[in-house]
Design an enzyme around this catalytic site. Sequence first.
Site, mmCIF file in Angstrom:
data_model
loop_
_atom_site.group_PDB
_atom_site.id
_atom_site.type_symbol
_atom_site.label_atom_id
_atom_site.label_comp_id
_atom_site.label_asym_id
_atom_site.label_seq_id
_atom_site.Cartn_x
_atom_site.Cartn_y
_atom_site.Cartn_z
ATOM 1 N N SER A 25 0.795 -1.222 0.000
ATOM 2 C CA SER A 25 0.000 0.000 0.000
ATOM 3 C C SER A 25 0.830 1.276 0.000
ATOM 4 O O SER A 25 2.031 1.256 -0.133
ATOM 5 C CB SER A 25 -0.947 0.008 1.193
ATOM 6 O OG SER A 25 -0.197 0.098 2.397
ATOM 7 N N TYR A 58 -3.407 0.801 -2.867
ATOM 8 C CA TYR A 58 -4.499 1.322 -2.053
ATOM 9 C C TYR A 58 -3.925 2.201 -0.953
ATOM 10 O O TYR A 58 -2.751 2.083 -0.587
ATOM 11 C CB TYR A 58 -5.353 0.191 -1.465
ATOM 12 C CG TYR A 58 -4.588 -0.781 -0.599
ATOM 13 C CD1 TYR A 58 -4.521 -0.610 0.786
ATOM 14 C CD2 TYR A 58 -3.928 -1.861 -1.158
ATOM 15 C CE1 TYR A 58 -3.813 -1.492 1.575
ATOM 16 C CE2 TYR A 58 -3.222 -2.753 -0.380
ATOM 17 C CZ TYR A 58 -3.166 -2.565 0.992
ATOM 18 O OH TYR A 58 -2.454 -3.440 1.772
#
Length: 127
Positions: A25, A58
Amino acid sequence: MQRTLLKSKLHRVHVTQCELHYIGSCAIDEDLLEAADICEYEEIQIWNVNNGERFATYAIRGERGSGMISVNGSAARRAAVGDILIIATFARFDEQERLEHRPRLVHVDEQNRIIELPAGIPVQAAP
Protein backbone atom coordinates in the site's frame (compact mmCIF):
# COMPACT_ATOMS: atom_id res chain seq x y z
CA MET A 1 -24.60 5.76 -19.13
CA GLN A 2 -21.92 6.10 -16.49
CA ARG A 3 -18.53 7.70 -16.96
CA THR A 4 -15.37 7.33 -14.92
CA LEU A 5 -14.09 10.75 -13.83
CA LEU A 6 -11.32 12.08 -11.64
CA LYS A 7 -12.62 12.08 -8.04
CA SER A 8 -9.59 13.45 -6.22
CA LYS A 9 -5.94 14.32 -6.73
CA LEU A 10 -2.97 14.97 -4.47
CA HIS A 11 -0.80 17.06 -6.78
CA ARG A 12 3.00 16.84 -6.63
CA VAL A 13 3.40 15.25 -3.21
CA HIS A 14 6.92 14.25 -2.21
CA VAL A 15 7.81 10.69 -1.20
CA THR A 16 9.02 10.70 2.42
CA GLN A 17 9.82 7.00 2.72
CA CYS A 18 9.76 3.69 0.89
CA GLU A 19 9.28 0.44 2.83
CA LEU A 20 9.90 -2.55 0.56
CA HIS A 21 9.08 -5.16 3.22
CA TYR A 22 5.95 -3.45 4.57
CA ILE A 23 2.74 -5.36 3.84
CA GLY A 24 1.90 -3.14 0.90
CA SER A 25 0.00 0.00 0.00
CA CYS A 26 0.77 3.69 0.30
CA ALA A 27 0.59 5.45 3.66
CA ILE A 28 -0.68 9.02 3.32
CA ASP A 29 -0.89 11.68 6.04
CA GLU A 30 -4.47 11.64 7.35
CA ASP A 31 -4.78 15.40 6.78
CA LEU A 32 -4.10 14.84 3.07
CA LEU A 33 -6.50 11.88 2.89
CA GLU A 34 -9.30 14.00 4.36
CA ALA A 35 -8.57 17.02 2.17
CA ALA A 36 -8.67 14.85 -0.96
CA ASP A 37 -11.63 12.73 0.18
CA ILE A 38 -9.61 9.51 -0.11
CA CYS A 39 -10.68 6.80 2.31
CA GLU A 40 -8.56 4.10 3.89
CA TYR A 41 -8.18 1.07 1.58
CA GLU A 42 -9.46 3.01 -1.44
CA GLU A 43 -7.73 2.20 -4.72
CA ILE A 44 -5.33 4.92 -5.78
CA GLN A 45 -3.41 5.55 -8.97
CA ILE A 46 0.15 6.82 -8.49
CA TRP A 47 2.07 8.62 -11.22
CA ASN A 48 5.75 9.26 -10.55
CA VAL A 49 6.76 12.58 -12.11
CA ASN A 50 10.48 11.78 -11.73
CA ASN A 51 10.62 8.46 -13.59
CA GLY A 52 7.29 8.13 -15.42
CA GLU A 53 6.17 5.02 -13.51
CA ARG A 54 2.41 4.59 -13.16
CA PHE A 55 0.92 2.04 -10.79
CA ALA A 56 -2.11 1.24 -8.66
CA THR A 57 -2.28 0.35 -4.98
CA TYR A 58 -4.50 1.32 -2.05
CA ALA A 59 -4.32 4.06 0.57
CA ILE A 60 -3.70 3.52 4.26
CA ARG A 61 -3.57 6.13 6.99
CA GLY A 62 -0.26 7.79 7.75
CA GLU A 63 0.41 9.81 10.89
CA ARG A 64 -1.69 12.99 10.92
CA GLY A 65 0.32 16.17 10.37
CA SER A 66 3.48 14.26 9.44
CA GLY A 67 3.42 14.95 5.70
CA MET A 68 3.98 11.22 5.23
CA ILE A 69 3.86 9.70 1.77
CA SER A 70 5.26 6.19 2.18
CA VAL A 71 5.33 3.92 -0.86
CA ASN A 72 5.31 0.37 0.46
CA GLY A 73 5.67 -3.24 -0.61
CA SER A 74 6.60 -4.02 -4.20
CA ALA A 75 5.54 -0.49 -5.23
CA ALA A 76 8.57 0.77 -3.28
CA ARG A 77 10.64 -0.32 -6.29
CA ARG A 78 8.82 2.32 -8.38
CA ALA A 79 9.63 5.36 -6.25
CA ALA A 80 12.44 6.84 -4.19
CA VAL A 81 12.48 9.26 -1.28
CA GLY A 82 12.15 12.76 -2.69
CA ASP A 83 10.33 11.71 -5.87
CA ILE A 84 7.33 13.83 -6.83
CA LEU A 85 4.06 11.92 -7.23
CA ILE A 86 0.54 12.61 -8.36
CA ILE A 87 -1.95 10.43 -6.47
CA ALA A 88 -5.42 10.18 -7.99
CA THR A 89 -8.72 8.41 -7.46
CA PHE A 90 -11.57 7.93 -9.89
CA ALA A 91 -15.30 7.27 -9.50
CA ARG A 92 -18.21 6.44 -11.78
CA PHE A 93 -20.92 9.05 -12.31
CA ASP A 94 -24.19 9.04 -14.17
CA GLU A 95 -24.95 11.91 -16.54
CA GLN A 96 -26.63 14.15 -13.95
CA GLU A 97 -23.90 13.55 -11.35
CA ARG A 98 -21.24 14.22 -13.98
CA LEU A 99 -22.66 17.67 -14.70
CA GLU A 100 -22.42 18.63 -11.03
CA HIS A 101 -19.15 16.88 -10.15
CA ARG A 102 -15.96 18.75 -9.31
CA PRO A 103 -12.87 16.76 -8.30
CA ARG A 104 -11.17 17.39 -4.96
CA LEU A 105 -7.74 18.84 -5.76
CA VAL A 106 -5.02 19.28 -3.16
CA HIS A 107 -1.78 21.16 -3.83
CA VAL A 108 1.09 20.86 -1.35
CA ASP A 109 4.49 22.39 -0.61
CA GLU A 110 7.79 20.47 -0.42
CA GLN A 111 6.90 19.17 3.07
CA ASN A 112 3.50 17.93 1.84
CA ARG A 113 1.63 20.65 3.73
CA ILE A 114 -1.58 21.81 2.06
CA ILE A 115 -1.13 25.15 0.33
CA GLU A 116 -4.14 25.28 -1.99
CA LEU A 117 -7.47 23.55 -2.62
CA PRO A 118 -8.28 24.78 -6.14
CA ALA A 119 -11.85 24.63 -7.39
CA GLY A 120 -10.86 23.03 -10.69
CA ILE A 121 -8.23 22.48 -13.32
CA PRO A 122 -7.84 25.52 -15.60
CA VAL A 123 -8.06 25.26 -19.37
CA GLN A 124 -4.58 24.61 -20.77
CA ALA A 125 -3.47 27.37 -23.12
CA ALA A 126 -1.86 26.58 -26.47
CA PRO A 127 1.84 27.45 -26.84
